[in-house]
Design an enzyme around this catalytic site. Sequence first.
Site, PDB file in Angstrom:
ATOM      1  N   ASP A 154      -0.637  -2.779 -12.448  1.00 16.40           N
ATOM      2  CA  ASP A 154      -1.243  -2.909 -11.128  1.00 16.40           C
ATOM      3  C   ASP A 154      -0.829  -1.664 -10.341  1.00 16.40           C
ATOM      4  OD1 ASP A 154      -2.297  -4.177  -8.686  1.00 16.40           O
ATOM      5  OD2 ASP A 154      -0.176  -4.401  -8.175  1.00 16.40           O
ATOM      6  N   ASP A 179      -1.135  -1.158  -6.128  1.00 15.40           N
ATOM      7  CA  ASP A 179      -0.528  -1.452  -4.823  1.00 15.40           C
ATOM      8  C   ASP A 179       0.607  -2.458  -4.974  1.00 15.40           C
ATOM      9  OD1 ASP A 179      -2.238   0.197  -3.329  1.00 15.40           O
ATOM     10  OD2 ASP A 179      -3.779  -1.346  -3.256  1.00 15.40           O
ATOM     11  N   ASP A 185       2.870  -7.122  -9.083  1.00 16.27           N
ATOM     12  CA  ASP A 185       3.754  -7.649  -8.042  1.00 16.27           C
ATOM     13  C   ASP A 185       3.211  -8.894  -7.362  1.00 16.27           C
ATOM     14  OD1 ASP A 185       2.704  -6.630  -4.936  1.00 16.27           O
ATOM     15  OD2 ASP A 185       1.678  -5.945  -6.745  1.00 16.27           O
TER      16      ASP A 185
END
Length: 240
Positions: A7, A9, A168
């Site tokens: 991922d 961001d 995250d």
Amino acid sequence: MDLVLFDVDGTLVDTRAIIVTAMEHAFAEAGIAAPPRPEILSVVGLSLPRAIEALTPGLPDAPIPTMVKSYQTRYRDERLAHPDHEPLFDGAVETIRALAARDDVVLGIATGKSRRGVTELLARYDLAALFTTIQTADDAPSKPHPQMVFNALAETGADADRTVLIGDSTYDMAMARAARIGAIGVEWGFHQRPALEAEGAHIVVGTFAALRAALAERFGWTSETTKTQAPRTRALEADA
């Protein structure tokens, strides 16, 4: 080959300040009171239209397409004016380069960012050539739908049982679970360890060093093998 998907961001890059600024601007332009900062950050990981929809549940007539454009314009302006507002987390570059140097690893990205945003970010840090597959919000339905993972598997020829997603957010973990691949959560991003574990993270790490150790354990790596030829790359084309 082992496929390691990242991922962006909250996982590779700290975009908290710039995301909040751009989202508050989009709401202000639409004449709508912006939600609190924690609420804005809680939807990071979704594609932008889905994120704005999630932040306007009581406003069925919210001008989402207009807000998307307002957000994108302000985000781009902020990034150009303040490149330090989109920094990579400490250890990200070293980890990416170390993994890319292995002859048994292929790197990829699966992100809710636009292709243009990913292209500009990777170019800024000279990392584009290290990723074989780049899956963005322009290529598939929003997370947690698993299509981005399926696209990456098809593009690289990797097996699902030799693939892991690092993210995250709970959306990342849910996408990995739906695609039946490994899921590693990082606790320096937008969602907390208990939420990541509840959504299916096989392990949650607190540093990039711990991440590399977790990958080595999951895949059974016993050496720091290096590539004997240049990594396969995929051309990145910015949105028109």
